[in-house]
Design a protein around this motif. Structure first.
Motif, PDB file in Angstrom:
ATOM      1  N   HIS A   1      33.613   1.932 -29.017  1.00 43.07           N
ATOM      2  CA  HIS A   1      32.699   2.577 -30.016  1.00 43.07           C
ATOM      3  C   HIS A   1      31.662   3.252 -29.601  1.00 43.07           C
ATOM      4  CE1 HIS A   1      34.904   0.801 -33.529  1.00 43.07           C
ATOM      5  NE2 HIS A   1      34.641  -0.542 -33.075  1.00 43.07           N
ATOM      6  N   HIS A   2      31.170   2.911 -28.215  1.00 41.44           N
ATOM      7  CA  HIS A   2      30.172   3.730 -27.802  1.00 41.44           C
ATOM      8  C   HIS A   2      30.560   4.390 -26.571  1.00 41.44           C
ATOM      9  CE1 HIS A   2      27.109   2.094 -30.647  1.00 41.44           C
ATOM     10  NE2 HIS A   2      27.721   0.898 -30.373  1.00 41.44           N
ATOM     11  N   GLN A   3      31.506   5.199 -26.494  1.00 38.04           N
ATOM     12  CA  GLN A   3      32.132   5.697 -25.233  1.00 38.04           C
ATOM     13  C   GLN A   3      31.318   6.676 -24.263  1.00 38.04           C
ATOM     14  OE1 GLN A   3      35.846   7.626 -26.549  1.00 38.04           O
ATOM     15  NE2 GLN A   3      36.916   6.125 -26.678  1.00 38.04           N
ATOM     16  N   ASN A   4      30.212   6.978 -24.907  1.00 40.33           N
ATOM     17  CA  ASN A   4      29.299   7.768 -24.248  1.00 40.33           C
ATOM     18  C   ASN A   4      28.018   7.289 -23.863  1.00 40.33           C
ATOM     19  OD1 ASN A   4      31.008  10.047 -24.105  1.00 40.33           O
ATOM     20  ND2 ASN A   4      30.513  10.643 -26.206  1.00 40.33           N
ATOM     21  N   LEU A   5      28.088   5.763 -23.396  1.00 33.79           N
ATOM     22  CA  LEU A   5      27.014   5.079 -22.905  1.00 33.79           C
ATOM     23  C   LEU A   5      26.282   5.966 -21.818  1.00 33.79           C
ATOM     24  CD1 LEU A   5      28.276   1.423 -23.255  1.00 33.79           C
ATOM     25  CD2 LEU A   5      26.399   2.460 -24.761  1.00 33.79           C
ATOM     26  N   ALA A   6      25.098   6.055 -22.105  1.00 31.65           N
ATOM     27  CA  ALA A   6      24.327   6.816 -20.922  1.00 31.65           C
ATOM     28  C   ALA A   6      23.951   6.151 -19.994  1.00 31.65           C
ATOM     29  CB  ALA A   6      23.203   7.575 -21.564  1.00 31.65           C
ATOM     30  N   LEU A   7      24.103   6.535 -18.736  1.00 28.67           N
ATOM     31  CA  LEU A   7      23.476   5.824 -17.613  1.00 28.67           C
ATOM     32  C   LEU A   7      22.203   6.618 -17.084  1.00 28.67           C
ATOM     33  CD1 LEU A   7      24.132   3.856 -15.228  1.00 28.67           C
ATOM     34  CD2 LEU A   7      24.936   5.738 -13.999  1.00 28.67           C
ATOM     35  N   THR A   8      21.257   5.875 -17.074  1.00 29.90           N
ATOM     36  CA  THR A   8      19.945   6.465 -17.134  1.00 29.90           C
ATOM     37  C   THR A   8      19.183   5.746 -15.954  1.00 29.90           C
ATOM     38  OG1 THR A   8      18.776   4.572 -18.572  1.00 29.90           O
ATOM     39  CG2 THR A   8      19.633   6.734 -19.700  1.00 29.90           C
ATOM     40  N   ARG A   9      18.097   6.366 -15.609  1.00 34.57           N
ATOM     41  CA  ARG A   9      17.010   6.101 -14.520  1.00 34.57           C
ATOM     42  C   ARG A   9      15.835   5.725 -15.223  1.00 34.57           C
ATOM     43  NH1 ARG A   9      17.200  10.124 -10.691  1.00 34.57           N
ATOM     44  NH2 ARG A   9      18.497   9.099  -9.477  1.00 34.57           N
ATOM     45  N   VAL A  10      15.324   4.355 -14.750  1.00 41.16           N
ATOM     46  CA  VAL A  10      14.291   4.018 -15.521  1.00 41.16           C
ATOM     47  C   VAL A  10      13.086   3.788 -14.195  1.00 41.16           C
ATOM     48  CG1 VAL A  10      15.102   2.928 -17.535  1.00 41.16           C
ATOM     49  CG2 VAL A  10      14.785   1.551 -15.384  1.00 41.16           C
ATOM     50  N   TYR A  11      11.829   4.294 -14.321  1.00 38.52           N
ATOM     51  CA  TYR A  11      10.941   4.208 -13.318  1.00 38.52           C
ATOM     52  C   TYR A  11       9.464   3.895 -13.645  1.00 38.52           C
ATOM     53  CZ  TYR A  11      11.504   9.175 -14.084  1.00 38.52           C
ATOM     54  OH  TYR A  11      11.468  10.448 -14.898  1.00 38.52           O
ATOM     55  N   MET A  12       8.695   3.431 -12.866  1.00 38.02           N
ATOM     56  CA  MET A  12       7.293   3.110 -13.242  1.00 38.02           C
ATOM     57  C   MET A  12       6.546   3.390 -11.832  1.00 38.02           C
ATOM     58  SD  MET A  12       5.611  -0.239 -14.771  1.00 38.02           S
ATOM     59  CE  MET A  12       6.967  -0.417 -15.876  1.00 38.02           C
ATOM     60  N   SER A  13       5.378   3.911 -11.861  1.00 39.70           N
ATOM     61  CA  SER A  13       4.434   3.931 -10.722  1.00 39.70           C
ATOM     62  C   SER A  13       4.206   2.397 -10.356  1.00 39.70           C
ATOM     63  CB  SER A  13       3.256   4.988 -10.764  1.00 39.70           C
ATOM     64  OG  SER A  13       2.229   4.199 -11.618  1.00 39.70           O
ATOM     65  N   LYS A  14       3.840   2.359  -8.890  1.00 36.67           N
ATOM     66  CA  LYS A  14       3.387   0.905  -8.779  1.00 36.67           C
ATOM     67  C   LYS A  14       1.953   0.858  -9.363  1.00 36.67           C
ATOM     68  CE  LYS A  14       0.853   0.398  -5.093  1.00 36.67           C
ATOM     69  NZ  LYS A  14       0.465   0.587  -3.793  1.00 36.67           N
ATOM     70  N   GLU A  15       1.222   1.583  -9.421  1.00 37.64           N
ATOM     71  CA  GLU A  15      -0.088   1.476 -10.239  1.00 37.64           C
ATOM     72  C   GLU A  15       0.137   1.216 -11.405  1.00 37.64           C
ATOM     73  OE1 GLU A  15      -0.539   3.814  -6.520  1.00 37.64           O
ATOM     74  OE2 GLU A  15       0.856   4.106  -8.418  1.00 37.64           O
TER      75      GLU A  15
ATOM     76  N   GLU B   1       0.863  -1.301   0.156  1.00 31.93           N
ATOM     77  CA  GLU B   1       0.083  -0.104   0.177  1.00 31.93           C
ATOM     78  C   GLU B   1       0.780   1.472   0.037  1.00 31.93           C
ATOM     79  OE1 GLU B   1      -3.385   0.682  -0.005  1.00 31.93           O
ATOM     80  OE2 GLU B   1      -3.768  -1.605  -0.352  1.00 31.93           O
ATOM     81  N   GLN B   2       2.090   0.979   0.660  1.00 35.62           N
ATOM     82  CA  GLN B   2       3.097   2.367   0.869  1.00 35.62           C
ATOM     83  C   GLN B   2       3.849   2.767  -0.392  1.00 35.62           C
ATOM     84  OE1 GLN B   2       2.805   0.324   3.917  1.00 35.62           O
ATOM     85  NE2 GLN B   2       0.817   1.378   4.295  1.00 35.62           N
ATOM     86  N   ILE B   3       3.986   1.595  -1.176  1.00 32.93           N
ATOM     87  CA  ILE B   3       5.025   1.719  -2.205  1.00 32.93           C
ATOM     88  C   ILE B   3       4.556   2.518  -3.446  1.00 32.93           C
ATOM     89  CG2 ILE B   3       6.131   0.308  -4.057  1.00 32.93           C
ATOM     90  CD1 ILE B   3       6.098  -2.232  -2.152  1.00 32.93           C
ATOM     91  N   LYS B   4       5.473   3.534  -3.871  1.00 35.70           N
ATOM     92  CA  LYS B   4       4.999   4.557  -4.788  1.00 35.70           C
ATOM     93  C   LYS B   4       5.498   4.154  -6.175  1.00 35.70           C
ATOM     94  CE  LYS B   4       3.320   7.327  -1.940  1.00 35.70           C
ATOM     95  NZ  LYS B   4       2.060   8.106  -2.030  1.00 35.70           N
ATOM     96  N   GLY B   5       6.608   3.318  -6.184  1.00 35.37           N
ATOM     97  CA  GLY B   5       6.849   2.808  -7.753  1.00 35.37           C
ATOM     98  C   GLY B   5       8.221   1.874  -7.727  1.00 35.37           C
TER      99      GLY B   5
END
Length: 192
Positions: free
Chosen positions: A162-176, A107-111
């Motif tokens: 060949h891909h020296q600038n590989l981006a570190l990203t955040r991926v997220y989704m709401s629990k709903e 119930e308390q988890i946001k995502g």
């Protein structure tokens, strides 16, 4: 990947898992491991318009890299690797949704929030994708994930060159959104 290195990694992975709070969603079958914790960072707005604020309870999502390395062993074709990864993620998300819904704190988890370089196609799966701030922690994490690519991918060194600038990203989704998209029908667990 060399079988000896993979064996050592397996030992290290077992020690690492026991020393952290990482929990398996379904050991050996699910590509994700998770940690339940309080979010620290900037406010995140998910694709369905919900917000995750500092202090909110979240599921920190981790791809089980050792499991991924064992799956990829012997595969040299990039397309085959991508398709295999996508298939395992798609198979793992319904289990993750059921796992999250069954937690006493659900119930308390946001995502769910993860940090990755493997973000292509994540938006089609319901995730929102954004860059991470260039803090010392995320610089270390980027270095670590590059090391994982070198170990897992048969041409990891060339790929990174060949891909020296590989981006570190955040991926997220709401629990709903997670439960709406992936909770198996007839599971008896409702949306909160």
């Amino acid at each position: 990947m060399n079988a000896g290195i993979l064996s050592l990694w397996g030992v290290w992975d077992t020690v690492y898992q026991r020393c952290t709070r990482l929990q398996y969603v379904d050991k050996g079958k699910n590509i994700f491991r998770i940690v339940l914790l309080r979010y620290r960072g900037e406010v995140l707005t998910t694709s369905d318009g919900r917000q995750i604020h500092p202090g909110d309870l979240i599921i920190k999502l981790h791809i089980h890299n050792y499991h991924l390395a064992t799956m990829f062993q012997g595969i040299k074709n990039d397309t085959r690797m991508v398709l295999l990864l996508r298939r395992h993620v798609l198979e793992s998300l319904p289990q993750l949704a059921a796992y999250v819904a069954s937690l006493p704190q659900s119930e308390q988890i946001k995502g769910i929030v993860g940090t990755t370089m493997l973000y292509k196609g994540a938006e089609q799966l319901g995730f929102t994708v954004s860059e991470v701030p260039l803090t010392i922690f995320f610089r270390y994490k980027r270095w670590y994930l590059k090391l994982m690519i070198r170990l897992i991918h048969p041409d990891g060194h060339k790929r990174l060159h060949h891909h020296q600038n590989l981006a570190l990203t955040r991926v997220y989704m709401s629990k709903e959104e997670l439960l709406k998209r992936y909770l198996p029908e007839g599971s008896g667990i409702g949306l909160s």
